[in-house]
Design an enzyme around this catalytic site. Structure first.
Site, PDB file in Angstrom:
ATOM      1  N   SER A 145      23.018   3.672   0.195  1.00  0.00           N
ATOM      2  CA  SER A 145      22.975   4.259  -1.156  1.00  0.00           C
ATOM      3  C   SER A 145      24.412   4.473  -1.600  1.00  0.00           C
ATOM      4  CB  SER A 145      22.260   5.614  -1.087  1.00  0.00           C
ATOM      5  OG  SER A 145      22.470   6.360  -2.259  1.00  0.00           O
ATOM      6  N   TYR A 158      20.765  13.630   3.145  1.00  0.00           N
ATOM      7  CA  TYR A 158      20.706  12.245   2.667  1.00  0.00           C
ATOM      8  C   TYR A 158      22.106  11.622   2.674  1.00  0.00           C
ATOM      9  CZ  TYR A 158      19.211   8.498  -0.621  1.00  0.00           C
ATOM     10  OH  TYR A 158      18.910   7.306  -1.229  1.00  0.00           O
TER      11      TYR A 158
HETATM   12  N1  LIG Z   1      15.672   4.631  -5.894  1.00  0.00           N
HETATM   13  C1  LIG Z   1      16.976   4.759  -5.851  1.00  0.00           C
HETATM   14  O1  LIG Z   1      17.620   5.050  -6.869  1.00  0.00           O
HETATM   15  C2  LIG Z   1      17.714   4.545  -4.568  1.00  0.00           C
HETATM   16  C3  LIG Z   1      19.108   4.546  -4.623  1.00  0.00           C
HETATM   17  C4  LIG Z   1      19.820   4.343  -3.450  1.00  0.00           C
HETATM   18  C5  LIG Z   1      19.157   4.114  -2.277  1.00  0.00           C
HETATM   19  N2  LIG Z   1      17.806   4.127  -2.247  1.00  0.00           N
HETATM   20  C6  LIG Z   1      17.163   3.885  -0.962  1.00  0.00           C
HETATM   21  O2  LIG Z   1      16.236   2.838  -1.076  1.00  0.00           O
HETATM   22  C7  LIG Z   1      15.164   3.046  -0.159  1.00  0.00           C
HETATM   23  C8  LIG Z   1      13.848   3.002  -0.911  1.00  0.00           C
HETATM   24  O3  LIG Z   1      13.858   4.019  -1.894  1.00  0.00           O
HETATM   25  P1  LIG Z   1      12.745   4.156  -3.018  1.00  0.00           P
HETATM   26  O4  LIG Z   1      13.432   4.667  -4.222  1.00  0.00           O
HETATM   27  O5  LIG Z   1      11.933   2.937  -3.081  1.00  0.00           O
HETATM   28  O6  LIG Z   1      11.909   5.381  -2.389  1.00  0.00           O
HETATM   29  P2  LIG Z   1      10.334   5.695  -2.468  1.00  0.00           P
HETATM   30  O7  LIG Z   1       9.749   5.173  -3.717  1.00  0.00           O
HETATM   31  O8  LIG Z   1      10.246   7.175  -2.194  1.00  0.00           O
HETATM   32  O9  LIG Z   1       9.756   4.883  -1.229  1.00  0.00           O
HETATM   33  C9  LIG Z   1      10.138   5.225   0.080  1.00  0.00           C
HETATM   34  C10 LIG Z   1       9.432   4.314   1.049  1.00  0.00           C
HETATM   35  O10 LIG Z   1       9.798   4.697   2.377  1.00  0.00           O
HETATM   36  C11 LIG Z   1       8.617   4.847   3.159  1.00  0.00           C
HETATM   37  N3  LIG Z   1       8.818   5.856   4.194  1.00  0.00           N
HETATM   38  C12 LIG Z   1       9.310   7.106   4.076  1.00  0.00           C
HETATM   39  N4  LIG Z   1       9.301   7.737   5.258  1.00  0.00           N
HETATM   40  C13 LIG Z   1       8.796   6.858   6.164  1.00  0.00           C
HETATM   41  C14 LIG Z   1       8.499   6.922   7.556  1.00  0.00           C
HETATM   42  N5  LIG Z   1       8.748   8.022   8.282  1.00  0.00           N
HETATM   43  N6  LIG Z   1       7.967   5.821   8.149  1.00  0.00           N
HETATM   44  C15 LIG Z   1       7.717   4.709   7.437  1.00  0.00           C
HETATM   45  N7  LIG Z   1       7.965   4.584   6.123  1.00  0.00           N
HETATM   46  C16 LIG Z   1       8.487   5.664   5.493  1.00  0.00           C
HETATM   47  C17 LIG Z   1       7.552   5.258   2.143  1.00  0.00           C
HETATM   48  O11 LIG Z   1       6.272   4.914   2.583  1.00  0.00           O
HETATM   49  P3  LIG Z   1       5.226   5.972   3.222  1.00  0.00           P
HETATM   50  O12 LIG Z   1       5.509   7.310   2.609  1.00  0.00           O
HETATM   51  O13 LIG Z   1       3.911   5.404   2.891  1.00  0.00           O
HETATM   52  O14 LIG Z   1       5.508   5.919   4.682  1.00  0.00           O
HETATM   53  C18 LIG Z   1       7.922   4.400   0.941  1.00  0.00           C
HETATM   54  O15 LIG Z   1       7.397   3.112   1.075  1.00  0.00           O
HETATM   55  C19 LIG Z   1      15.436   4.385   0.531  1.00  0.00           C
HETATM   56  O16 LIG Z   1      16.090   4.187   1.749  1.00  0.00           O
HETATM   57  C20 LIG Z   1      16.372   5.073  -0.446  1.00  0.00           C
HETATM   58  O17 LIG Z   1      17.193   6.032   0.164  1.00  0.00           O
HETATM   59  C21 LIG Z   1      17.054   4.327  -3.373  1.00  0.00           C
END
Ligand SMILES: NC(=O)c1ccc[n+]([C@@H]2O[C@H](COP(=O)([O-])OP(=O)(O)OC[C@H]3O[C@@H](n4cnc5c(N)ncnc54)[C@H](OP(=O)(O)O)[C@@H]3O)[C@@H](O)[C@H]2O)c1
Length: 254
Positions: A145, A158
């Protein structure tokens, strides 16, 4: 030229494929020709991702997995290898966030963020990496991130984990070459469920528009090109690198 970014014949293990960025990544990788193994805890949502891919005639499998359960990770990696014979690409995408000032944060919340956003990625890279090294091929893509290069109030767990993930990526590169590459993507603010509170915050939106040269939030589509670059043979000479995909946010002060 499209062959350069092709994922044809590749088997990809992708965590967090149930929603948000992971869901779009699963569809992107499948459209590029990969068999995508969609991992996460919510099977119903993983199956929805799988159905979308199947409708487009893509290859997909659902892998129920809590990435913080080390024994389950080991079992699933072994089961995948029995079933699919190999894992060519690991995308460590799953992650969580909590928002609380440091002085109010229970140690357990901080620990949980580090467990889910850093230690699980280490365990997965180790378990899958052993197999990639033996096969002399592999691509590891860790989703960090911009909070892996900057600090921000209220998200200490985080920030610490995402900084650590960039460090881990460099060490994976140091130990896994020459046949296995390890890179990270550091997305800026991309609209997903993870950041709904920020999407609803007027002051934050004004700041984001001013601080990005793109003057907008990112969408999961913005990560497709960077992901395919690092997951395919197009990025063969890149390793240990963090690709920042943030509309310019971390390069512009105002
Ligand atoms: N959105 C942004 O702006 C942004 C920016 C920078 C980085 N990121 C990174 O991108 C990645 C995805 O983010 P997102 O925005 O798509 O988040 P999200 O919509 O909250 O999705 C998170 C995903 O992670 C899975 N997950 C969480 N805990 C888990 C566990 N213990 N075991 C297996 N799966 C798990 C969730 O599935 P389940 O809950 O079903 O397990 C879900 O599929 C993350 O690493 C986040 O830090 C996002």
């Amino acid at each position: 030229m499209a062959d350069l970014f092709s994922m044809k014949g590749r088997v990809v293990l992708l965590t967090g494929a149930s929603r948000g960025l992971g869901r779009d990544m699963a569809i992107t990788l499948a459209e590029a020709g990969a068999t995508v193994l969609c991992a996460g805890r919510t099977v119903k949502e993983l199956e929805a991702t799988a159905r979308t891919i199947q409708r487009k005639k893509g290859k997909v499998d659902v892998v129920p997995l809590d990435i913080t359960d080390e024994a389950a990770v080991r079992e699933q990696v072994e089961a995948i290898l029995r079933r699919h014979r190999r894992i060519d690409v690991l995308v460590n995408n799953a992650g969580i966030i909590y928002r609380e000032a440091i002085v109010d944060t229970p140690t357990e919340s901080f620990r949980q963020a580090v467990e889910t956003d850093l230690i699980a990625q280490f365990v997965l890279a180790r378990e899958v990496g052993r197999h990639m090294l033996a096969r002399k091929y592999g691509r590891i893509v860790n989703i960090s991130s911009i909070m892996g290069v900057l600090g921000r109030a209220t998200v200490a767990g985080y920030v610490a984990a995402k900084h650590g993930l960039i460090g881990l990526t460099k060490n994976l590169a140091a130990e896994f070459g020459p046949d296995v590459t390890a890179n990270a993507i550091a997305p800026g603010y991309i609209r997903t469920e993870l950041n709904v509170p920020l999407q609803q915050d007027k002051a934050f939106n004004a700041m984001l528009e001013q601080r990005t040269a793109a003057h907008r939030w990112g969408t999961p589509v913005d990560l497709r090109g960077p992901l395919l670059l690092l997951a395919s043979d197009a990025g063969a000479y890149m390793t240990g690198h963090t690709l920042v995909v943030d509309g310019g946010m971390t390069t512009i002060l105002a």
